[in-house]
Design a protein around this motif. Structure first.
Motif, PDB file in Angstrom:
ATOM      1  N   TRP A  46      23.783  45.249  34.830  1.00 51.27           N
ATOM      2  CA  TRP A  46      24.041  46.685  34.993  1.00 51.27           C
ATOM      3  C   TRP A  46      22.903  47.512  34.422  1.00 51.27           C
ATOM      4  O   TRP A  46      22.867  48.724  34.606  1.00 51.27           O
TER       5      TRP A  46
ATOM      6  N   SER B 255      27.538  54.865  42.181  1.00 56.14           N
ATOM      7  CA  SER B 255      28.083  53.509  42.206  1.00 56.14           C
ATOM      8  C   SER B 255      27.176  52.651  41.351  1.00 56.14           C
ATOM      9  O   SER B 255      25.962  52.655  41.547  1.00 56.14           O
ATOM     10  N   GLN B 256      27.764  51.923  40.433  1.00 58.09           N
ATOM     11  CA  GLN B 256      26.962  51.013  39.618  1.00 58.09           C
ATOM     12  C   GLN B 256      27.496  49.601  39.811  1.00 58.09           C
ATOM     13  O   GLN B 256      28.680  49.402  40.061  1.00 58.09           O
ATOM     14  N   ALA B 257      26.586  48.659  39.680  1.00 59.57           N
ATOM     15  CA  ALA B 257      26.961  47.242  39.700  1.00 59.57           C
ATOM     16  C   ALA B 257      27.603  46.812  41.016  1.00 59.57           C
ATOM     17  O   ALA B 257      28.517  45.990  41.035  1.00 59.57           O
ATOM     18  N   VAL B 258      27.144  47.375  42.119  1.00 58.35           N
ATOM     19  CA  VAL B 258      27.731  47.035  43.412  1.00 58.35           C
ATOM     20  C   VAL B 258      27.271  45.649  43.865  1.00 58.35           C
ATOM     21  O   VAL B 258      26.303  45.101  43.346  1.00 58.35           O
ATOM     22  N   ALA B 259      27.997  45.112  44.847  1.00 55.93           N
ATOM     23  CA  ALA B 259      27.648  43.810  45.403  1.00 55.93           C
ATOM     24  C   ALA B 259      26.387  43.929  46.255  1.00 55.93           C
ATOM     25  O   ALA B 259      26.021  45.016  46.699  1.00 55.93           O
TER      26      ALA B 259
END
Ligand SMILES: Cc1ncc(C[n+]2csc(CCOP(=O)(O)OP(=O)(O)O)c2C)c(N)n1
Ligand code: SF4
Ligand SMILES: [Mg+2]
Lengths: 310, 426
Positions: free
Chosen positions: B97, B207-211
Motif C-alpha cells: 500500500w 481507491s487504494q490497494a486495488v487488484a
C-alpha cells in the motif's frame, strides 16, 4: 428517524451511483444488493474490502465507485475499517480535515470472511463499538475460489468441496445471532429482491452510530447453479419460503420485518437451483426435503406473531 | 542534558512520544508489551496526545496501522516474534500500500520450541516484505532509530513502512543512560506527517490497494516498491547526516568500529555487537588488527557502504543470530551475494551461528572465531558454517535428555512393555 424516507417503491433513489461494466457474473445477487445499498449510503463512503468476488470490482485503473476503496485481506477488513475510522476522527479532531471531508466507513466482505476467517476481527470491532457499517454479501460459499463450502453453506447444498450424494453435511451458521449477541447498534438481514425492505434498513443503519451489521443473502447463479435471469425469483422465494428471514436486531430485540403469511414449501426455492438438484433427481429425496422443511418450520414456530414494522 | 536511565522498551516508547505519533494500534507480547503499556499510560495521564487501540491480533493490528497511515496520520506500533509472524500477510500487504509508519520489533526466537529470548529469525522473516529495517545495538540507538525511521518512511522518494529492531531482554529490559533529545529539536528534524494527496477524503475519492490483472501491472508496482526501497540508502545517509548535525550522534548506515587498518572484521547486527566491540578492543590489545562492521540499515541493503567498508580486508567473520534451515546464516548468504566478484572483496568470509534463543556469545568465542578465520586465510580453505556451542552446553542437554528418559520410563512403564512386544515380533 427518517425511516419513512422510503415508503413506497417509487421513493427509492432514482440516481444510481455504482458504475456498470464490472466483472461480476451476470445475475450476481451480491452486486444487485450492493447497487441498492450504495444508492442509499451515497458516495461519501470508503469501502474496506476483504478478499472475495467483490475484490474484482476495483481493478487498476478502474473502479465503479464514486467514493473511496481500500482492499485489505481476507481476515481483517474490520481492522482496516478501525484504522480508517480512527484516522479520520484524529484528523477531524486536530482540525486537519474539514467536516465535509468525513467518510462513512463500510466493510464489504463475503460470507467466507464474515462467518469464518474474519469473525474474530469482526467480533473485536463490535467489542470496541467501532462506528462502521458491515455489509456481508452471503453467497453461501467461497465463491471467488470456485464455491467451496463455507460455514454459511446450507445443509445438503452441493459445492466444490461437498459433492457427495447428500451435499454439505453441516448447517448454515447463525451469523445474525452471533452478531446480535455482541449487542451492536444494529443487525439486519436483507436481500436485493426486496428493495424496499433493504432500503429502509440501510437508511436506518446509515443514520445510526456504532457497529451496524448487515447480511445480504446473495443469490449466486454461478455457485448455486441456476439461470442468471432467475436471480430475483430465487431471492423472492428465499423470503417466501422462509429460508431467509428478513429481520433486524435493535435495542436488544429482534423484529421480523417480513413475516410470510403463508410460507411456500422450501421445495419451490430449492428446485430452481442445481446445487440442490440431487434432492429431486434421479429420485426425490423426500426424507432430506422434509428435514430441511422441518428446520424452517421450527425456526418460524419460534417467531412471535408480529406486526411487521411499517 | 542529563541522560535518563531507560530500558530499550522505554527508549522505543520515548521515540514514539517524541515523534508525536497520532495513532497506536497495539497487541501485547513479551518482551514488547512494556512499550505499549508505557505509551498507554502516557496517553491516559495526558502526558502525550494520541490514540491507542488494542486490536484482537497482530494481523488486525497491522491492518489498522496500514489503514490509518493510508488515511494520513502518523502511526506507531510494536510487536515481537510470534506476533510479527502472525501479521506476516499484512506486512507484505501494507508495504504494498506504500503506507508509511514505524513498527518496532523486539526480537525473540520463534517457536518451536517456544522461548522468550532473543534471536533474529523473527525480524529476518520480514526481510523481503517491503518494510525497511533498522537494527539497534543499544538503548540510545533505539530512540534515535525511531525518529530516523519516521523520516525514512515518510520521505516522498520512499513512502514505505519501517521496522526498528531491538533485541528482547538484552535491550528491551536493560537500562542504559539515554539522552532524551529536546522536543523542539525533534520537531525541527521531524516535522508532522504530510500525507499529501495519498489519503481518504470525501472531496477527493481514492481507491487504494486495488487488484491488478496480469503480471505486467503487478511487476510494475512490485518493482516500483523495490526501487523506492533502494532509494532508502542515499536518503538514509542524508537523514543520518542531518541527525548527526542536530543531535551530535553518528547514525550512518554502518557502524564501523576500529576498521581503518583492520585485516579481519566481524560483521553482525544487533546488541551482541557491543560484545564484539569489547572483543575487538581486547584483540587489539593483543596486537591483532581486528574491527567490526555493523549494518544499522539492513533494508535497503547498504551495498555501496558495505562494499567500501570491506574492500581490501583479508577476511570477514559473519556472526548470524539466526538460522535459515538447510542453508545457514542469512547475513552470511547476503554478504556473499553482495561481495561476489567485487574488486578488492575479502577472499575469505567465514560463517558462525550464535546467540540463538538468547544464548550468550562469550569473549573466548570471539577470539576463537578469529583463530579459525586466520587458519582459513592461511590454508585457503573456508570451513563450513559453524554453530557456537560448547562441550559444556552439549553435556547439559545430554543431562536433560537423560532426565527426560528416566521420567518417561518411570511414569509410563506400560510403554516399555509394548515396545518389548514389538521387538519380540520382529
Ligand atoms: C488468507 C487467504 N486465504 C485464502 C485466500 C483465497 N481466497 C480469496 S477469495 C476467497 C473466498 C472468499 O469467500 P467469501 O468471503 O465468501 O467471498 P466470495 O468469494 O464468495 O465473494 C478465498 C478463499 C485469500 N485471499 N487469503
Ligand atoms: S460467483 Fe456468485 S457472488 Fe461471485 S460474482 Fe459470480 S454471481 Fe456474484
Ligand atoms: Mg461467499
Amino acid at each position: 428517524m427518517t425511516e419513512q424516507r422510503f415508503k413506497r417503491m417509487k421513493d427509492l433513489p432514482s440516481t444510481h451511483l455504482l458504475g456498470t461494466g464490472t466483472p461480476m457474473c451476470s445475475g450476481c445477487g451480491g452486486l444487485e444488493a450492493l447497487h441498492q445499498i450504495y444508492d442509499v449510503l451515497g458516495d461519501k463512503t470508503v469501502f474496506v474490502n476483504a478478499a472475495g468476488c467483490m475484490t474484482l470490482l476495483s481493478v487498476y485503473p478502474f473502479t465503479p465507485f464514486r467514493g473511496s476503496w481500500l482492499y485489505t485481506a481476507m481476515a481483517s477488513a474490520p481492522a482496516g475499517a478501525q484504522g480508517v475510522r480512527d484516522a479520520l476522527d484524529i484528523l477531524a479532531q486536530q482540525g486537519r480535515m474539514p467536516a465535509q471531508d468525513d467518510l462513512g466507513v463500510v466493510v464489504l466482505t463475503g460470507d467466507g470472511s464474515a462467518y469464518g476467517m474474519g469473525l474474530s476481527a469482526t467480533s473485536a470491532a463490535m467489542d470496541r463499538n467501532l462506528d462502521f457499517i458491515y455489509i456481508c454479501y452471503d453467497n453461501e460459499g467461497y465463491g471467488n475460489t470456485g464455491q467451496q463450502a463455507s460455514s454459511a453453506t446450507p445443509h445438503a447444498a452441493l459445492t466444490a468441496t461437498s459433492g457427495g450424494s447428500r451435499g454439505y453435511p453441516g448447517y448454515k451458521k447463525d451469523l445474525f445471532g452471533i452478531w446480535a449477541a455482541h449487542r451492536p447498534a444494529y443487525v439486519a438481514t436483507v436481500i436485493g429482491s426486496e428493495p424496499l425492505d433493504l432500503a429502509r434498513k440501510i437508511e436506518k443503519a446509515r443514520e445510526m452510530k456504532g457497529s451496524r451489521m448487515i447480511i445480504a443473502l446473495a443469490p449466486c447463479p454461478t455457485g448455486w447453479d441456476y439461470d442468471p435471469k432467475d436471480s430475483v425469483e430465487v431471492g423472492r422465494l428465499a423470503v417466501k419460503t422462509g429460508v431467509w428471514p428478513l429481520k433486524e436486531y435493535i435495542d436488544g430485540k429482534v423484529v421480523h420485518t417480513r413475516v410470510p403469511r403463508e410460507r411456500a414449501p422450501v421445495e419451490d426455492y430449492l428446485q430452481l437451483q442445481g446445487r440442490f438438484g440431487h434432492l429431486f433427481a434421479p429420485q426425490k429425496n423426500t426424507a432430506l426435503l422434509e428435514e430441511i422443511q422441518a428446520r424452517v418450520d421450527t425456526y418460524w414456530a419460534g417467531v412471535e406473531p408480529q406486526r411487521p414494522a411499517s | 542534558m542529563t541522560p535518563k536511565l531507560l530500558s530499550g522498551n522505554a527508549a522505543a516508547a520515548w521515540g514514539a512520544r517524541l515523534a508525536g505519533v497520532d495513532y497506536i494500534p497495539a497487541f501485547p507480547i513479551t518482551p514488547q508489551t512494556e512499550i505499549i503499556e508505557t505509551l498507554g499510560s502516557w496517553i491516559d495521564s495526558g502526558d502525550m496526545p494520541g490514540r491507542m487501540v488494542t486490536l484482537e491480533s497482530e494481523h488486525s493490528m497491522l491492518t489498522a496501522a496500514g489503514a490509518a497511515a493510508a488515511t494520513g496520520v502518523r502511526v506507531f506500533s510494536a510487536t515481537s516474534s510470534q506476533g510479527l509472524l502472525y501479521a506476516m500477510e499484512m506486512l507484505y500487504t501494507v508495504a504494498g500500500w506504500r503506507a508509511p509508519f514505524v513498527l518496532v520489533n523486539v526480537s525473540r526466537g520463534l517457536s518451536a520450541p517456544i522461548t522468550l529470548e532473543a534471536d533474529h529469525n523473527d525480524i529476518l522473516a520480514a526481510r523481503d516484505s517491503g518494510f525497511l529495517q533498522l537494527h539497534c545495538a543499544d538503548c540510545q540507538e533505539v530512540l534515535d532509530s525511531v525518529l530516523l525511521a519516521y523520516r525514512l518512511a515518510e520521505d516522498p522518494a520512499i513512502r514505505l513502512p519501517v521496522l526498528v529492531n531491538l533485541d528482547g531482554f538484552y535491550l528491551s529490559f536493560t537500562r542504559e543512560p539515554v539522552d532524551l533529545p529536546d522536543e523542539e529539536a525533534v520537531s525541527r528534524f521531524l516535522p508532522p506527517f504530510d500525507a499529501g494527496e495519498i489519503r481518504f477524503s470525501a472531496s477527493a475519492p481514492q481507491s487504494q490497494a486495488v487488484a491488478v490483472l496480469g503480471g505486467g501491472p503487478y511487476s510494475y508496482f512490485r518493482y516500483e516498491t523495490h526501487l523506492a526501497a533502494c532509494n532508502g540508502v542515499a536518503v538514509y545517509e542524508q537523514i543520518a547526516a542531518e541527525f548527526a548535525s542536530t543531535f551530535g550522534r553518528e547514525r550512518g548506515a554502518l557502524e564501523q568500529y576500529r576498521c581503518d587498518d583492520a585485516e579481519l572484521v566481524f560483521y553482525m547486527v544487533g546488541s551482541f555487537a557491543t560484545k564484539a566491540r569489547e572483543a575487538v578492543d581486547r584483540l587489539r590489545d593483543a596486537g591483532q588488527k581486528v574491527g567490526l562492521v555493523r549494518p544499522r540499515l539492513l533494508r535497503p541493503f547498504p551495498l555501496g557502504p558495505v562494499e567500501e567498508a570491506l574492500k581490501g580486508k583479508q577476511a570477514v567473520i559473519v556472526i548470524d543470530q539466526n538460522l535459515s534451515m538447510g542453508q545457514g546464516g542469512i547475513l552470511h548468504t547476503e554478504l556473499l551475494a553482495a561481495l561476489y566478484g567485487k574488486p578488492g572483496a575479502p577472499p575469505v568470509v567465514t560463517s558462525f551461528i550464535g546467540g540463538l534463543g538468547g544464548r550468550d556469545i562469550s569473549a573466548e568465542e570471539f577470539y576463537h572465531m578469529v583463530t579459525v578465520t586466520r587458519q582459513a586465510i592461511a590454508s585457503g580453505t573456508v570451513p563450513p558454517p559453524r554453530l557456537l556451542y560448547t562441550a559444556g552446553e552439549l553435556r547439559e542437554i545430554r543431562k536433560l535428555q537423560a532426565v527426560a528418559m528416566v521420567e518417561r520410563q518411570e511414569t509410563a512403564p506400560a510403554r516399555g512393555t509394548a515396545a518389548g512386544k514389538e521387538a519380540a515380533h520382529d
